[in-house]
Enzyme design. Structure first.
Site, PDB file in Angstrom:
ATOM      1  N   SER A  42       1.035  -1.282   0.094  1.00  0.00           N
ATOM      2  CA  SER A  42       0.028  -0.128  -0.147  1.00  0.00           C
ATOM      3  C   SER A  42       0.960   0.998   0.059  1.00  0.00           C
ATOM      4  CB  SER A  42      -1.364  -0.123   1.305  1.00  0.00           C
ATOM      5  OG  SER A  42      -0.411  -0.347   2.292  1.00  0.00           O
ATOM      6  N   HIS A 155      -3.774  -6.017   2.744  1.00  0.00           N
ATOM      7  CA  HIS A 155      -2.640  -7.160   3.126  1.00  0.00           C
ATOM      8  C   HIS A 155      -3.531  -8.988   3.640  1.00  0.00           C
ATOM      9  CE1 HIS A 155       0.589  -3.620   4.737  1.00  0.00           C
ATOM     10  NE2 HIS A 155       0.573  -3.827   3.353  1.00  0.00           N
ATOM     11  N   GLN A 163      -6.104  -1.825   7.504  1.00  0.00           N
ATOM     12  CA  GLN A 163      -5.529  -2.594   6.690  1.00  0.00           C
ATOM     13  C   GLN A 163      -4.384  -2.946   7.942  1.00  0.00           C
ATOM     14  OE1 GLN A 163      -2.459  -1.273   4.115  1.00  0.00           O
ATOM     15  NE2 GLN A 163      -0.594  -1.153   5.882  1.00  0.00           N
ATOM     16  N   GLU A 164      -4.930  -1.940   9.474  1.00  0.00           N
ATOM     17  CA  GLU A 164      -3.607  -3.031  10.651  1.00  0.00           C
ATOM     18  C   GLU A 164      -4.539  -2.752  11.766  1.00  0.00           C
ATOM     19  OE1 GLU A 164       0.196  -1.875  10.266  1.00  0.00           O
ATOM     20  OE2 GLU A 164      -0.169  -1.462   8.161  1.00  0.00           O
ATOM     21  N   GLU A 205       1.762  -9.502   7.432  1.00  0.00           N
ATOM     22  CA  GLU A 205       2.871  -9.050   7.891  1.00  0.00           C
ATOM     23  C   GLU A 205       3.060  -9.759   9.580  1.00  0.00           C
ATOM     24  OE1 GLU A 205       2.139  -4.513   9.054  1.00  0.00           O
ATOM     25  OE2 GLU A 205       2.926  -4.720   7.068  1.00  0.00           O
ATOM     26  N   ASP A 242      -3.895   1.023  12.113  1.00  0.00           N
ATOM     27  CA  ASP A 242      -3.157   1.558  10.765  1.00  0.00           C
ATOM     28  C   ASP A 242      -4.246   1.727   9.746  1.00  0.00           C
ATOM     29  OD1 ASP A 242      -1.987   3.181   7.870  1.00  0.00           O
ATOM     30  OD2 ASP A 242      -0.184   1.271   8.824  1.00  0.00           O
ATOM     31  N   GLU A 293      -2.783   5.447  12.032  1.00  0.00           N
ATOM     32  CA  GLU A 293      -1.982   6.055  11.528  1.00  0.00           C
ATOM     33  C   GLU A 293      -2.884   6.257   9.728  1.00  0.00           C
ATOM     34  OE1 GLU A 293       1.169   3.167  11.179  1.00  0.00           O
ATOM     35  OE2 GLU A 293       0.828   3.664   8.721  1.00  0.00           O
ATOM     36  N   ASP A 320       1.674   8.650   7.405  1.00  0.00           N
ATOM     37  CA  ASP A 320       2.641   7.428   6.206  1.00  0.00           C
ATOM     38  C   ASP A 320       2.894   8.014   4.887  1.00  0.00           C
ATOM     39  OD1 ASP A 320       4.088   5.275   5.118  1.00  0.00           O
ATOM     40  OD2 ASP A 320       2.563   3.525   6.171  1.00  0.00           O
ATOM     41  N   LYS A 345       9.514   5.289   6.682  1.00  0.00           N
ATOM     42  CA  LYS A 345      10.327   3.520   6.475  1.00  0.00           C
ATOM     43  C   LYS A 345      11.697   4.492   5.327  1.00  0.00           C
ATOM     44  CE  LYS A 345       5.507   2.265   5.411  1.00  0.00           C
ATOM     45  NZ  LYS A 345       4.241   2.434   5.052  1.00  0.00           N
ATOM     46  N   HIS A 373       8.726  -1.621   9.434  1.00  0.00           N
ATOM     47  CA  HIS A 373       8.927  -2.678   8.165  1.00  0.00           C
ATOM     48  C   HIS A 373       8.331  -1.920   7.173  1.00  0.00           C
ATOM     49  CE1 HIS A 373       5.514  -5.357   9.275  1.00  0.00           C
ATOM     50  NE2 HIS A 373       5.188  -4.018   9.556  1.00  0.00           N
ATOM     51  N   ARG A 374       7.911  -2.633   5.837  1.00  0.00           N
ATOM     52  CA  ARG A 374       7.265  -2.797   5.348  1.00  0.00           C
ATOM     53  C   ARG A 374       6.760  -4.581   5.788  1.00  0.00           C
ATOM     54  NH1 ARG A 374       7.193   1.674   1.811  1.00  0.00           N
ATOM     55  NH2 ARG A 374       5.385   0.782   1.276  1.00  0.00           N
ATOM     56  N   SER A 375       5.739  -4.205   3.944  1.00  0.00           N
ATOM     57  CA  SER A 375       4.478  -5.292   4.501  1.00  0.00           C
ATOM     58  C   SER A 375       5.389  -6.867   3.264  1.00  0.00           C
ATOM     59  CB  SER A 375       3.228  -5.508   3.449  1.00  0.00           C
ATOM     60  OG  SER A 375       3.142  -4.624   2.233  1.00  0.00           O
ATOM     61  N   LYS A 396       7.291  -0.360  14.643  1.00  0.00           N
ATOM     62  CA  LYS A 396       6.262  -1.311  14.441  1.00  0.00           C
ATOM     63  C   LYS A 396       6.202  -2.353  12.934  1.00  0.00           C
ATOM     64  CE  LYS A 396       3.431   0.008  10.411  1.00  0.00           C
ATOM     65  NZ  LYS A 396       2.085   0.080   9.639  1.00  0.00           N
TER      66      LYS A 396
HETATM   67  P1  PGA Z   1       3.342  -1.295   2.838  1.00  0.00           P
HETATM   68  O1  PGA Z   1       2.518  -1.667   4.394  1.00  0.00           O
HETATM   69  O2  PGA Z   1       4.569  -1.650   3.595  1.00  0.00           O
HETATM   70  O3  PGA Z   1       2.195  -2.402   2.159  1.00  0.00           O
HETATM   71  O4  PGA Z   1       3.438   0.024   2.724  1.00  0.00           O
HETATM   72  C1  PGA Z   1       2.359  -0.800   5.674  1.00  0.00           C
HETATM   73  C2  PGA Z   1       2.154   0.589   6.134  1.00  0.00           C
HETATM   74  O5  PGA Z   1       1.017   0.926   5.374  1.00  0.00           O
HETATM   75  O6  PGA Z   1       2.587   0.908   6.898  1.00  0.00           O
HETATM   76 ZN    ZN Z   2       0.536   2.366   7.151  1.00  0.00          ZN
END
Ligand code: PGA
Ligand code: ZN
Length: 436
Positions: A42, A155, A163-164, A205, A242, A293, A320, A345, A373-375, A396
């Site tokens: 994302s 994800h 998403q999270e 994740e 998130d 987030e 983000d 990131k 991190h990243r997904s 995270k």
């Molecule tokens: P991504 O997701 O690594 O797929 O961008 C992580 C996030 O959105 O924080």
């Molecule tokens: Zn994010």
């Protein structure tokens, strides 16, 4: 003087089984440093470019051989003979060699791979740990982990648009204790999901990806899991979201549309930005959430300001996709009071030095920083050392499950161990909330 002898690269795999780059830097004193680069799903529109070959005959176009070649030729030739200890000089040379605004000629993956591998080689040459090399020899500060225990959005293949769904064991007294609390809640959640007849397969994740009916059902499950594991929701372990709202914002209609629910034929909501803020505010009242987030989309700047005005005394507002670890967007966010925290990131901006500069600018403006991190990850735990070195107090890096996630937790356990009891566990969010 120690110098760079050779820069090598190869194509390896990330946690989604997609190609990514590994860079290896060899110094003339025999020291070696390597790094592997993660990949998002994302992604923010303005991230530095992750370069792929686009050759449909290999990995569906996702190969990174062009990047590998650039590292072995152009980048190697430019950096051979340079000192590995001058990270800022190395990173500036990489930026100049690329010559584009978003690192699209060489690729942010090739550039960052080199940047991080040079730092690792520097630490190896000095025979010190990476976090000491990057952060000095002062007291070790270990970050509060944010465990992403239920995965939705891009994800997971379920009907969740957010998403999270994360837990934050902020009241633990050490990193290892926070990790244990997180693991106990994660395992309790697994039992709860099974009991309710939900699948317990995991998303990208490492969090579970049950096909639950709503965000509220997820949050209820988290509160129950925290209680049943023997902890107090809120005072011991808080919740964090998130939303990754850029993924479900219709910019033309200016509406937040629960697209995944809609696609699955379930009843769904469409919210104006004001309604989306009101909805987040209602979740804050009902649940012990202390961090949100990307509650709004990356292009919805005016609403970010409203959200921050309304909610920032109660909760961490993390940007983000809106900031993409870029000084330009962060500066605008500081000026417009769009958030009170930034997600960091490394591959969104593309060099170690630029990332450190963003962390420092954020800190000067009173923004909290969360290393992320990243997904799509690898077993490279660079971000664990990075979070310690920069004393960000928050990290995270997914659920305590899947080796590419546990690699970071295990690295932090080792750092705690190496500090022989002198490490301090900090949660920069709680510190800021309690002083506001
Ligand atoms: P991504 O997701 O690594 O797929 O961008 C992580 C996030 O959105 O924080
Ligand atoms: Zn994010």
């Amino acid at each position: 003087m120690t110098t760079i002898e050779q820069i090598d690269a190869l194509e390896v795999l990330d946690s989604r089984g997609l190609p990514t780059i590994m860079v290896r830097v060899l110094l003339d004193d025999g020291s070696v440093g390597s790094a592997m680069i993660p990949s998002g799903a994302s992604t923010g529109t303005h991230e530095a470019l992750e370069k792929r070959d686009g050759d449909a005959e290999r990995y569906g176009g996702k190969g990174v051989l062009t990047c590998v070649q650039s590292v072995k030729t152009e980048i190697h030739q430019m950096l051979k003979g340079k000192s590995p200890f001058q990270q800022a000089v190395i990173d500036e040379l990489l930026i100049t060699l690329d010559g584009t605004e978003n690192k699209s000629r060489l690729g942010a993956n090739a550039i960052l791979g080199t940047s991080l591998a040079v730092a690792r080689a520097g630490a190896a040459s000095k025979k010190i740990e990476l976090y000491e090399y990057l952060g000095g020899f002062e007291r070790v500060y270990l970050p509060c982990p944010m465990f992403n225990v239920i995965n939705g959005g891009a994800h997971a293949d379920n009907g969740l648009d957010f998403q999270e769904f994360m837990i934050r064991p902020h009241a633990a007294t050490s990193f290892s204790e926070a990790l244990r609390w997180g693991c106990e809640v994660y395992q309790t959640l697994k039992k709860l999901l099974k009991k309710k007849g939900y699948a317990v397969n995991v998303g990208d994740e490492g969090g579970f990806a049950p096909d639950v009916a709503s965000n509220e059902e997820c949050l209820d499950l988290l509160v129950d899991a925290i209680c049943q594991a023997g902890y107090q929701p809120g005072s011991d372990i808080s919740l964090a979201l998130d939303c990754a709202a850029s993924e479900f914002f219709d910019a033309k209609k200016k509406l937040y549309i629960e697209k995944k629910k809609k696609a699955k034929g379930k009843s769904f909501q469409e919210r104006t930005p004001e309604e989306q803020i009101a909805y987040l505010s209602s979740l804050l009242k009902a649940y012990p959430i202390d961090s949100i987030e990307d509650g709004l989309a990356e292009e919805d700047w005016p609403s970010w300001h409203k959200m921050t005005k309304e909610l920032s005394s109660k909760v961490q507002i993390v940007g983000d996709d809106i900031f993409v670890t870029n000084p330009r967007f962060l500066e605008r966010g500081i000026e417009e009071k769009s958030a009170n925290a930034i997600l960091i990131k490394l591959n969104q901006i593309g060099t170690l030095t630029e990332t450190i500069d963003v962390v420092e600018s954020a800190r000067r403006a009173g923004f909290r920083t969360v290393i992320s991190h990243r997904s799509g990850e690898t077993e490279d735990p660079f971000i664990a050392d990075f979070a310690v070195a920069l004393r960000t107090g928050q990290l995270k890096t997914g659920a305590p499950c899947r080796s590419e996630r546990t690699a970071k937790f295990n690295r932090l356990l080792l750092i705690e161990h190496l500090s022989e009891g002198s490490a301090r566990f900090i949660d920069s969010n709680r510190e800021a909330l309690s002083s506001s």
